[in-house]
Design an enzyme around this catalytic site. Structure first.
Site, PDB file in Angstrom:
ATOM      1  NE  ARG A  32      20.317  -3.927  19.339  1.00 40.82           N
ATOM      2  CZ  ARG A  32      19.182  -3.622  19.945  1.00 40.82           C
ATOM      3  NH1 ARG A  32      18.556  -2.508  19.668  1.00 40.82           N
ATOM      4  NH2 ARG A  32      18.678  -4.445  20.823  1.00 40.82           N
TER       5      ARG A  32
ATOM      6  NE  ARG B 117      14.532   0.408  15.909  1.00 41.49           N
ATOM      7  CZ  ARG B 117      13.980   0.158  17.095  1.00 41.49           C
ATOM      8  NH1 ARG B 117      12.682   0.101  17.215  1.00 41.49           N
ATOM      9  NH2 ARG B 117      14.738   0.003  18.163  1.00 41.49           N
TER      10      ARG B 117
ATOM     11  NE  ARG C 240      12.059  -4.650  11.882  1.00 43.44           N
ATOM     12  CZ  ARG C 240      10.875  -5.262  11.884  1.00 43.44           C
ATOM     13  NH1 ARG C 240      10.398  -5.777  10.782  1.00 43.44           N
ATOM     14  NH2 ARG C 240      10.176  -5.356  13.001  1.00 43.44           N
TER      15      ARG C 240
ATOM     16  CG  ASP D 182      17.459  -9.900  19.266  1.00 43.69           C
ATOM     17  OD1 ASP D 182      17.522  -8.672  19.082  1.00 43.69           O
ATOM     18  OD2 ASP D 182      17.165 -10.412  20.365  1.00 43.69           O
TER      19      ASP D 182
ATOM     20  CE1 TYR E  54      14.266  -8.260  27.085  1.00 43.25           C
ATOM     21  CE2 TYR E  54      16.470  -9.131  27.459  1.00 43.25           C
ATOM     22  CZ  TYR E  54      15.634  -8.071  27.187  1.00 43.25           C
ATOM     23  OH  TYR E  54      16.153  -6.819  27.007  1.00 43.25           O
TER      24      TYR E  54
HETATM   25  C1  LIG Z   1      19.088  -7.107  25.173  1.00 39.14           C
HETATM   26  C2  LIG Z   1      19.383  -7.395  23.705  1.00 39.14           C
HETATM   27  C3  LIG Z   1      18.424  -7.759  22.715  1.00 39.14           C
HETATM   28  N1  LIG Z   1      19.121  -7.934  21.537  1.00 39.14           N
HETATM   29  C4  LIG Z   1      20.457  -7.699  21.724  1.00 39.14           C
HETATM   30  C5  LIG Z   1      20.647  -7.408  23.092  1.00 39.14           C
HETATM   31  C6  LIG Z   1      21.983  -7.177  23.754  1.00 39.14           C
HETATM   32  C7  LIG Z   1      22.541  -5.834  23.464  1.00 39.14           C
HETATM   33  C8  LIG Z   1      21.728  -4.710  24.012  1.00 39.14           C
HETATM   34  O1  LIG Z   1      21.564  -4.639  25.238  1.00 39.14           O
HETATM   35  O2  LIG Z   1      21.278  -3.888  23.199  1.00 39.14           O
HETATM   36  C9  LIG Z   1      21.553  -7.837  20.761  1.00 39.14           C
HETATM   37  C10 LIG Z   1      21.344  -7.423  19.356  1.00 39.14           C
HETATM   38  N2  LIG Z   1      20.161  -7.072  18.727  1.00 39.14           N
HETATM   39  C11 LIG Z   1      20.425  -6.757  17.426  1.00 39.14           C
HETATM   40  C12 LIG Z   1      21.789  -6.969  17.172  1.00 39.14           C
HETATM   41  C13 LIG Z   1      22.360  -6.881  15.762  1.00 39.14           C
HETATM   42  C14 LIG Z   1      23.698  -6.552  15.480  1.00 39.14           C
HETATM   43  C15 LIG Z   1      24.107  -5.116  15.723  1.00 39.14           C
HETATM   44  O3  LIG Z   1      24.544  -4.805  16.856  1.00 39.14           O
HETATM   45  O4  LIG Z   1      24.063  -4.310  14.770  1.00 39.14           O
HETATM   46  C16 LIG Z   1      22.384  -7.359  18.380  1.00 39.14           C
HETATM   47  C17 LIG Z   1      23.850  -7.651  18.689  1.00 39.14           C
HETATM   48  C18 LIG Z   1      19.453  -6.306  16.415  1.00 39.14           C
HETATM   49  C19 LIG Z   1      18.141  -5.755  16.851  1.00 39.14           C
HETATM   50  N3  LIG Z   1      17.315  -6.255  17.830  1.00 39.14           N
HETATM   51  C20 LIG Z   1      16.169  -5.507  17.879  1.00 39.14           C
HETATM   52  C21 LIG Z   1      16.242  -4.491  16.894  1.00 39.14           C
HETATM   53  C22 LIG Z   1      15.149  -3.493  16.579  1.00 39.14           C
HETATM   54  C23 LIG Z   1      13.959  -4.181  15.981  1.00 39.14           C
HETATM   55  C24 LIG Z   1      13.477  -3.605  14.669  1.00 39.14           C
HETATM   56  O5  LIG Z   1      14.268  -3.223  13.805  1.00 39.14           O
HETATM   57  O6  LIG Z   1      12.254  -3.566  14.502  1.00 39.14           O
HETATM   58  C25 LIG Z   1      17.473  -4.644  16.241  1.00 39.14           C
HETATM   59  C26 LIG Z   1      18.001  -3.832  15.086  1.00 39.14           C
HETATM   60  C27 LIG Z   1      15.019  -5.776  18.798  1.00 39.14           C
HETATM   61  C28 LIG Z   1      15.322  -6.042  20.215  1.00 39.14           C
HETATM   62  N4  LIG Z   1      16.104  -7.059  20.672  1.00 39.14           N
HETATM   63  C29 LIG Z   1      16.178  -6.999  22.057  1.00 39.14           C
HETATM   64  C30 LIG Z   1      15.380  -5.919  22.487  1.00 39.14           C
HETATM   65  C31 LIG Z   1      15.198  -5.495  23.933  1.00 39.14           C
HETATM   66  C32 LIG Z   1      14.821  -5.356  21.342  1.00 39.14           C
HETATM   67  C33 LIG Z   1      13.795  -4.247  21.300  1.00 39.14           C
HETATM   68  C34 LIG Z   1      14.381  -2.905  21.556  1.00 39.14           C
HETATM   69  C35 LIG Z   1      14.579  -2.174  20.263  1.00 39.14           C
HETATM   70  O7  LIG Z   1      13.663  -2.208  19.444  1.00 39.14           O
HETATM   71  O8  LIG Z   1      15.648  -1.538  20.101  1.00 39.14           O
HETATM   72  C36 LIG Z   1      16.966  -7.933  22.891  1.00 39.14           C
END
Ligand SMILES: Cc1c2[nH]c(c1CCC(=O)O)Cc1[nH]c(c(CCC(=O)O)c1C)Cc1[nH]c(c(CCC(=O)O)c1C)Cc1[nH]c(c(C)c1CCC(=O)O)C2
Length: 343
Positions: A26, A30, A39, A76, A151
């Protein structure tokens, strides 16, 4: 020509580097003000994922700041259910939501339009490989079938994935079909990322830790094995990292069971156990993301303990899970210099 100097690739090939290469799960997100700015103009989160120009920009942001040894494609894991018409949306403050799937929905799953739907992701990968420094490894990724299925079944995140566990016991055949279907779609997705320019890929099984021993073997390890076998059959030189968060002692046989080149470690994995796993090949991890928020002595001692325990074997330094939005970007700079200062 710089390709030979991609350090993450060298470690994935079994080499031991001192100091180890570093990237953070990640790392685009943010906690970075420039991410929040992009964003804000992108529209929805999925719009950001599907607009190559913007997805390239946010992928590059942490590379510009910290010169990490790997960039990870900005996307994602839930773009797969989105491509399967599950009506995925990310609502502010709620996390991801989608239409929950049932037995009939599983019977009706159709992989037909998936690669067309995900074409912008492949375009992002191709542009990234052109724009990244030659020495930076480009990682693609997907979610593991178990984590994606949790999910899809609940329709949202839950604390313990009770809906998916219950569904698996009540409807074992439909659940098997769902995992197998997701494994095949995910394998195609990873092959397409590799063909578009990704150097290696990571499979995220973020919810592996809620499974019992037997279920871990059948729902977590087996579908990941199926993905890796399918990718390797078509791209024999592919390098693959598998991250089963919370798997604990079940990690002992995970590398062998899945065929992964490297094993990701969350922060609860004891370093003595991690050193055992490292005898069989590269490991990646495992600093507690809260140590980055805390910074100072908490961060430095955590880094030093990992490097002392694992620094003499094939190691990719990383966090034990994604960096959190409350991390100060200055702390990340301090983390990188601590790791790079290790001798
Ligand atoms: C379970 C999972 C998801 N997504 C992901 C996983 C597996 C890794 C982990 O367990 O964290 C994987 C993921 N999600 C994202 C990336 C981008 C690459 C990186 O790692 O920088 C990667 C590799 C961006 C993201 N994916 C998400 C964001 C935040 C959303 C935003 O910016 O508004 C980002 C940067 C949204 C997301 N996506 C997911 C959730 C549960 C959420 C909401 C939680 C949150 O807001 O942090 C599902």
């Amino acid at each position: 020509m710089d390709e030979t100097r991609r350090k993450v690739m060298e470690v994935l090939n079994g080499k031991c580097l001192t100091p180890p290469p570093i990237w953070l799960m990640r790392q685009a997100g943010r906690y970075l003000p420039e991410y929040r700015q992009t964003r804000a103009v992108a529209g929805s989160f999925l719009d950001l994922c599907y607009t190559p120009e913007l997805a390239v920009e946010v992928t590059l942001q942490p590379i510009r700041r910290y010169a990490f040894d790997a960039a990870i494609l900005f996307s994602d894991i839930l773009v797969i259910p989105d491509a399967l018409h599950r009506n995925v949306r990310f609502e502010e403050g709620h996390g991801p939501r989608m239409d929950p799937i049932d037995e009939d929905g599983i019977k009706g799953l159709d992989a037909g339009g998936v690669s067309r739907h995900l074409a912008p992701v492949f375009e992002t990968v191709t542009r990234l490989r052109r724009e990244l420094p030659g020495e930076t490894t480009l990682l693609g990724f997907c979610g593991a079938p178990w984590t994606v299925a949790t999910y899809m079944i609940a329709g949202h995140g839950t604390p313990d994935q009770a809906p998916a566990r219950l569904f698996a016991y009540r409807h074992p055949q439909a659940f098997d079909r769902l995992l197998g279907f997701l494994a095949d779609v995910s394998a195609d997705y990873l092959v397409a990322q590799l063909d578009a320019g990704a150097d290696a890929v990571q499979i995220f099984d973020s919810w592996a830790g809620v499974l019992g021993e037997d279920e871990f073997a059948r729902f977590a390890a087996e579908p990941v094995r199926r993905i890796i076998a399918s990718v390797r059959a078509r791209r024999p030189s592919a390098r693959i990292i598998a991250f089963a968060k919370g798997a604990g002692t079940l990690l002992k046989t995970y590398r062998q069971a899945t065929g992964a080149d490297a094993i990701g470690l969350d922060w609860t994995v004891p370093l003595s156990f991690a050193a055992e796993l490292q005898k069989d090949g590269p490991v990646q991890g495992n600093l507690d993301p809260m140590r980055v928020v805390a910074a100072g002595q908490a961060m430095e001692s955590g880094v030093d303990r990992i490097l002392d325990a694992l620094g003499n074997g094939p190691l990719i330094f990383n966090l034990g899970h994604g960096i959190t939005p409350d991390a100060d970007p200055a702390n990340v700079a301090a983390l990188v210099s601590r790791v790079r200062g290790y001798r």
